[in-house]
Motif scaffolding. Sequence first.
Motif, mmCIF file in Angstrom:
data_model
loop_
_atom_site.group_PDB
_atom_site.id
_atom_site.type_symbol
_atom_site.label_atom_id
_atom_site.label_comp_id
_atom_site.label_asym_id
_atom_site.label_seq_id
_atom_site.Cartn_x
_atom_site.Cartn_y
_atom_site.Cartn_z
ATOM 1 N N GLY A 162 0.830 -1.204 0.000
ATOM 2 C CA GLY A 162 0.000 0.000 0.000
ATOM 3 C C GLY A 162 0.859 1.246 0.000
ATOM 4 O O GLY A 162 1.988 1.242 0.492
ATOM 5 N N ALA A 163 0.343 2.312 -0.577
ATOM 6 C CA ALA A 163 1.050 3.591 -0.615
ATOM 7 C C ALA A 163 0.153 4.690 -0.066
ATOM 8 O O ALA A 163 -1.070 4.663 -0.247
ATOM 9 C CB ALA A 163 1.474 3.932 -2.051
ATOM 10 N N VAL A 182 -2.959 2.058 -3.720
ATOM 11 C CA VAL A 182 -2.826 3.322 -2.999
ATOM 12 C C VAL A 182 -3.889 3.344 -1.904
ATOM 13 O O VAL A 182 -5.083 3.233 -2.190
ATOM 14 C CB VAL A 182 -2.968 4.528 -3.940
ATOM 15 C CG1 VAL A 182 -2.963 5.833 -3.144
ATOM 16 C CG2 VAL A 182 -1.844 4.533 -4.972
ATOM 17 N N ILE A 221 -0.144 8.861 -0.193
ATOM 18 C CA ILE A 221 0.306 10.065 -0.894
ATOM 19 C C ILE A 221 0.066 11.265 0.012
ATOM 20 O O ILE A 221 -1.052 11.494 0.479
ATOM 21 C CB ILE A 221 -0.450 10.264 -2.220
ATOM 22 C CG1 ILE A 221 -0.363 9.012 -3.103
ATOM 23 C CG2 ILE A 221 0.091 11.484 -2.956
ATOM 24 C CD1 ILE A 221 1.008 8.688 -3.605
ATOM 25 N N MET A 237 -9.869 8.165 -4.971
ATOM 26 C CA MET A 237 -9.041 7.546 -3.947
ATOM 27 C C MET A 237 -9.590 7.900 -2.566
ATOM 28 O O MET A 237 -10.187 8.963 -2.393
ATOM 29 C CB MET A 237 -7.593 8.038 -4.052
ATOM 30 C CG MET A 237 -6.845 7.493 -5.250
ATOM 31 S SD MET A 237 -6.499 5.732 -5.015
ATOM 32 C CE MET A 237 -6.097 5.253 -6.711
ATOM 33 N N THR A 269 0.509 -0.741 -7.896
ATOM 34 C CA THR A 269 0.641 -0.730 -6.447
ATOM 35 C C THR A 269 -0.613 -0.124 -5.834
ATOM 36 O O THR A 269 -1.011 0.976 -6.210
ATOM 37 C CB THR A 269 1.871 0.101 -6.023
ATOM 38 O OG1 THR A 269 3.036 -0.481 -6.598
ATOM 39 C CG2 THR A 269 2.011 0.131 -4.509
ATOM 40 N N LEU A 271 0.987 9.629 -7.702
ATOM 41 C CA LEU A 271 -0.130 8.694 -7.812
ATOM 42 C C LEU A 271 -0.033 7.885 -9.098
ATOM 43 O O LEU A 271 -0.241 6.664 -9.104
ATOM 44 C CB LEU A 271 -1.446 9.470 -7.757
ATOM 45 C CG LEU A 271 -2.725 8.651 -7.769
ATOM 46 C CD1 LEU A 271 -2.810 7.741 -6.561
ATOM 47 C CD2 LEU A 271 -3.939 9.576 -7.819
ATOM 48 N N PHE A 318 2.600 5.004 -8.887
ATOM 49 C CA PHE A 318 2.141 3.773 -8.256
ATOM 50 C C PHE A 318 1.154 3.042 -9.151
ATOM 51 O O PHE A 318 1.129 1.812 -9.188
ATOM 52 C CB PHE A 318 1.521 4.085 -6.896
ATOM 53 C CG PHE A 318 2.523 4.503 -5.862
ATOM 54 C CD1 PHE A 318 3.478 3.610 -5.402
ATOM 55 C CD2 PHE A 318 2.527 5.788 -5.354
ATOM 56 C CE1 PHE A 318 4.415 3.989 -4.457
ATOM 57 C CE2 PHE A 318 3.458 6.179 -4.402
ATOM 58 C CZ PHE A 318 4.410 5.276 -3.956
#
Length: 347
Positions: free
Chosen positions: A225-226, A254, A228, A290, A252, A244, A247
């Motif tokens: 998970g990322a 987010v 931002i 998101m 990946t 964003l 990823f």
Amino acid sequence: MDEDDVLDLLGTVEDPDLGDDIVSLGLVNSVEVTDDEVRVSLALGAPYSPTETDMAGAVREALSGLDRSIELDADVDSGLIAEGSVLPGVENVIAVASGKGGVGKSTVAVNLAAGLAQLGARVGLFDADVYGPNVPRMLDADQQPQATPEETLVPPEKYGMKLMSMDFLLGEDDPVIWRGPMVHKVLTQLWEDVEWGSLDYMVVDLPPGTGDTQLTLLQSVPVTGAVIVTTPQEVAIDDARKGLEMFGEHETPVLGIVENMSSFRCPDCGSDHAIFGEGGGEAFAADAQMPFLGEIPLDPAIREGGDAGEPMVLDEDSETGEAFRSFVRNAANNQGIVHRRRHADRR
């Protein structure tokens, strides 16, 4: 009493995010029934996240009428715990990123890691910002890593977190002047040669932008998970979009967008002042579809805590501390959603 009877009871437990019961979603890995015990394995992958903790509690409640002891465990494939993987004992790797510098990314990473540890999780914090490592100062961590006879490093610990940073390995004022291949080599060695042990979460503080360090991480480690980090102002949001997209190109997940420096509360008049604009982070999250993880105010106490090595998330009496804790809970919950949704989709 057999497995089907237990599954009938488990079918009353809902996943509040996926909108169905845990049996229909395939979140029950296995059920074992003996004369004195019921053992249930659940597909939960975000340890100590509030939602998954509540779900485990709901499972215990659903089975509480049985005349047997209840044993629960959690097991979900995060793509990390496997023989031969880069980080075989780590369940989740959360990358904290920003499109540009100066938005408080390291502050967010430190407080995310400290907040997860405060919940009870086993946490590592990896300062991957090789050109500007700040994590040791922000945690007042001056203990050096210890070398073992096997030429590995034992990371120092602070606030219940295992730590690694280039700052531990350099002189106090030594600059890092490296090209991309050297960055790749050193980062890979730090992942592989540090005795991280078993961790629920590793939080990685990435440098700003979309350069060599980010590429090395995404090519070497299956990031789960990322996060931002942005401020409300358009300049920061423009660059956050690039992060964003990075990823997205590497598929990946987010976990969401967090807005730092959202407003300043005047200590004299009590009014809030939107110094860097207002609502930009939430609007960006909505536009990008998101999750919005929350707003962190512009509070001098955050700077003071960072300089003194005292993460603001640990301040139980502060509104700003609660803002950080809300962000931590949201990030952990969203990591769980990523795992459970992926597991359900594989059925």
